[in-house]
Design an enzyme around this catalytic site. Structure first.
Site, mmCIF file in Angstrom:
data_model
loop_
_atom_site.group_PDB
_atom_site.id
_atom_site.type_symbol
_atom_site.label_atom_id
_atom_site.label_comp_id
_atom_site.label_asym_id
_atom_site.label_seq_id
_atom_site.Cartn_x
_atom_site.Cartn_y
_atom_site.Cartn_z
ATOM 1 N N ASN A 71 29.047 31.994 29.407
ATOM 2 C CA ASN A 71 27.778 31.342 29.730
ATOM 3 C C ASN A 71 27.133 30.749 28.476
ATOM 4 O OD1 ASN A 71 28.195 32.239 32.331
ATOM 5 N ND2 ASN A 71 26.872 34.020 32.135
ATOM 6 N N GLU A 172 32.466 28.234 34.109
ATOM 7 C CA GLU A 172 31.853 28.657 35.386
ATOM 8 C C GLU A 172 30.834 27.643 35.911
ATOM 9 O OE1 GLU A 172 30.481 32.741 35.167
ATOM 10 O OE2 GLU A 172 32.541 33.472 35.140
ATOM 11 N N TYR A 243 35.717 40.054 38.027
ATOM 12 C CA TYR A 243 35.271 41.344 37.484
ATOM 13 C C TYR A 243 35.188 42.332 38.644
ATOM 14 C CZ TYR A 243 33.913 38.714 33.312
ATOM 15 O OH TYR A 243 33.923 37.932 32.182
ATOM 16 N N GLU A 291 38.908 35.004 32.446
ATOM 17 C CA GLU A 291 37.974 36.140 32.359
ATOM 18 C C GLU A 291 38.401 37.146 33.411
ATOM 19 O OE1 GLU A 291 33.723 35.518 32.165
ATOM 20 O OE2 GLU A 291 33.986 33.603 31.123
ATOM 21 N N GLN A 352 35.692 41.398 27.648
ATOM 22 C CA GLN A 352 35.756 40.727 26.381
ATOM 23 C C GLN A 352 36.432 41.647 25.372
ATOM 24 O OE1 GLN A 352 32.226 38.498 25.346
ATOM 25 N NE2 GLN A 352 31.827 37.914 27.447
HETATM 26 O O1 AHR Z 1 31.911 37.862 30.315
HETATM 27 C C1 AHR Z 1 30.559 37.848 30.641
HETATM 28 C C2 AHR Z 1 30.154 36.600 31.415
HETATM 29 O O2 AHR Z 1 30.783 36.627 32.655
HETATM 30 C C3 AHR Z 1 30.572 35.267 30.851
HETATM 31 O O3 AHR Z 1 29.693 34.784 29.893
HETATM 32 C C4 AHR Z 1 30.552 34.390 32.044
HETATM 33 O O4 AHR Z 1 31.457 33.321 31.943
HETATM 34 C C5 AHR Z 1 30.864 35.330 33.196
HETATM 35 O O5 AHR Z 1 29.969 35.198 34.228
#
Ligand code: AHR
Length: 505
Positions: A71, A172, A243, A291, A352
């Site tokens: 982001n 995104e 996620y 991600e 990350q």
């Molecule tokens: O990894 C955290 C955030 O998750 C990133 O900045 C974004 O791309 C996603 O929504």
């Protein structure tokens, strides 16, 4: 539970692209500042980078690292991060409600990557900026011809180009939270224009267009189709982001997360191939799963609500999830799922790396340590060499609210010139599994008998056991007792909620 399969190297999925073991570093929380960069820390050199963190990142084995967001990139001026540090502006980072000091930028990050031994993957800002700024950055980073930009780069200490191969066209852009969020049509046109211009400058680059931020986005599917209708000829990859978290203490449902990731990949591939079919094209768009992780996002969303309007801290503690043994098993399953799709997922980035939803944690002025998720990543990145091969396991299943019957065991193997590695997860919360893997076809193909030379299991009776500053080695991996080969059959007992890797050579 019993489970059996034959490991036949002819069941090949694909050769493994090493970029599958990539990472992601965003200017976010204590990732850069007070994470990888902490001038004054006992292990930091004159460049301010912590040597203890560098050692752990090397051990983790990340190949390509996506930077600088996330982001964050959708509001970032890359020029703020170059030139004399004292003259760099402090800026408000709207994505994470923080102050960015710009003391680390492109040059410093590349210097850090040189020490870590990983390749840079850059994202351009298509949120608040557009094609001209992307071109400026590409020229600054990749051109060797003398121009105003490359003269500036040399003056900033870098004569030769950074030679960045992979570029993300924004981040995104389907998400309402994204600065510059657009419709698929508007983003597709912008991404196409930008990609064409970037390729005129440097035809050797590989480009990633934004796919969906998750499979649950209301625009999922339609977004990919429409964006690719605009960009199909211009890009090499489409991104997936996902996620996962345990909701309401439902460990069994959480353990089905790999099914969602598999469906996500397969549906994006089907959509990309549909666009190809309509165009009568044999081009194959690959997936950059740039991600992926376990992230307790709902905790962050609650935390974010507590920020006052004038509160813009530098390097706050944000998204500092503490991972437990259950998280690590789900995480290991996600890695198995990526390998199972190695034919189309040619790049992936664990999101990350340090402090922010990360396998590595640090304390300012203090130690750095491995979270539970560190182990499946480092072991897979090291042992998954050569080619990915299917392991058609027959096992019991459990009932998932979202996915119906889900196989309790999930496995993949990798085969190289020296031997093979089996990666397997037991998703059952109740039952151990007695595994029998017939290695005869593999032994025949390799022309030699195989034995177990290394094994690792991650399992805790307490699913919620975790590593922390006060107990940094509470959870780890240990050899899998009893794993052995006799008469070309590998037998092993896999505890419930466990992730295992067995190296055969
Ligand atoms: O990894 C955290 C955030 O998750 C990133 O900045 C974004 O791309 C996603 O929504």
């Amino acid at each position: 539970m019993t489970a059996s399969a034959r490991l036949d190297p002819r069941d090949e999925i694909a050769g493994i692209d090493r970029r599958l073991f990539g990472g992601f570093v965003e200017h976010l929380g204590r990732h850069i500042y007070d994470g990888i960069f902490e001038p004054g820390h006992p292990s930091a050199g004159s460049d301010g980078f912590r040597a203890d963190v560098i050692e752990l990142v090397k051990e983790l084995g990340v190949t390509t690292i996506r930077y600088p967001g996330g982001n964050f990139v959708s509001g970032y001026n890359w020029e703020d991060g170059i030139g004399p540090k004292a003259e760099r502006p402090r800026r408000l980072d709207l994505a994470w409600h923080a102050t960015e000091t710009n003391q680390v930028g492109l040059h410093e990050f590349q210097a850090w990557l040189d020490r870590v031994g990983s390749d840079l993957m850059l994202a351009v800002n298509l949120g608040t900026r557009g094609t001209p700024e992307a071109l400026d950055l590409l020229e600054y980073a990749n051109t060797s011809v003398e121009t105003a930009r490359t003269t500036e780069r040399a003056a900033n200490g870098r004569e030769s180009p950074f030679a960045v191969k992979m570029w993300c066209l924004g981040n995104e852009m389907d998400g309402f939270w994204q600065l510059g969020h657009r419709s698929a049509a508007d983003y597709g046109k912008l991404a196409s224009r930008t990609a064409k211009a970037m390729r005129m400058l440097d035809p050797s680059i590989e480009l990633v267009v934004c796919g969906s931020s998750s499979r649950t986005m209301p625009t999922f599917g339609a977004w990919e189709r429409e964006v690719l209708e605009h960009t199909f000829d211009d890009v090499d990859f489409i991104s997936c982001h996902a996620y996962y978290q345990e909701d309401d203490g439902n460990a069994q449902e959480f353990l089905a997360s790999g099914v969602d990731m598999a469906l996500f990949i397969e549906q994006v591939v089907a959509t990309a191939d549909h666009v190809a079919a309509v165009r009568q094209s044999d081009k194959r768009i690959m997936v950059s799963f740039d991600e992926w992780n376990v992230w307790y996002m709902s905790r962050w969303q609650e935390e974010a609500l507590t920020y006052g309007p004038d509160e813009w801290p530098v390097a706050p503690r944000q998204l500092e999830d503490r991972y437990n043994a259950l998280d690590a098993v789900v995480f290991g399953d996600l890695m198995i799922t990526l390998l199972q799709h190695a034919d189309r997922v040619r790049s992936a980035s664990l999101a990350q790396l340090v402090n922010v939803i990360a396998p590595i944690m640090t304390e300012p002025g203090g130690p750095a340590w491995r979270q539970t998720t560190f182990f499946p990543f480092s072991i897979t990145a090291r042992l998954a060499q050569g080619r990915a091969v299917r392991v058609p396991l027959e096992s019991a299943s459990f009932r998932s609210e979202r996915f119906g019957d889900v196989a309790a065991l999930n496995a993949v193997a990798t085969v190289d010139d020296e031997g093979a590695t089996l990666f397997v997860v037991n998703r059952s919360t109740t039952d151990a599994a007695a595994l029998r893997l017939d290695l005869a076809p593999l032994a025949a193909a390799l022309g030699r008998e195989l034995r177990v030379v290394e094994s690792h299991v991650l399992h805790e009776d307490d699913l919620y056991a975790a590593n922390a500053l006060e107990d940094p080695e509470r959870v780890g991996v240990r050899p899998l007792d009893g794993a052995a080969v006799a008469a070309s059959v590998l037998t092993a007992d896999l505890p419930p909620v466990s992730w295992t890797a067995v190296r055969l050579a």
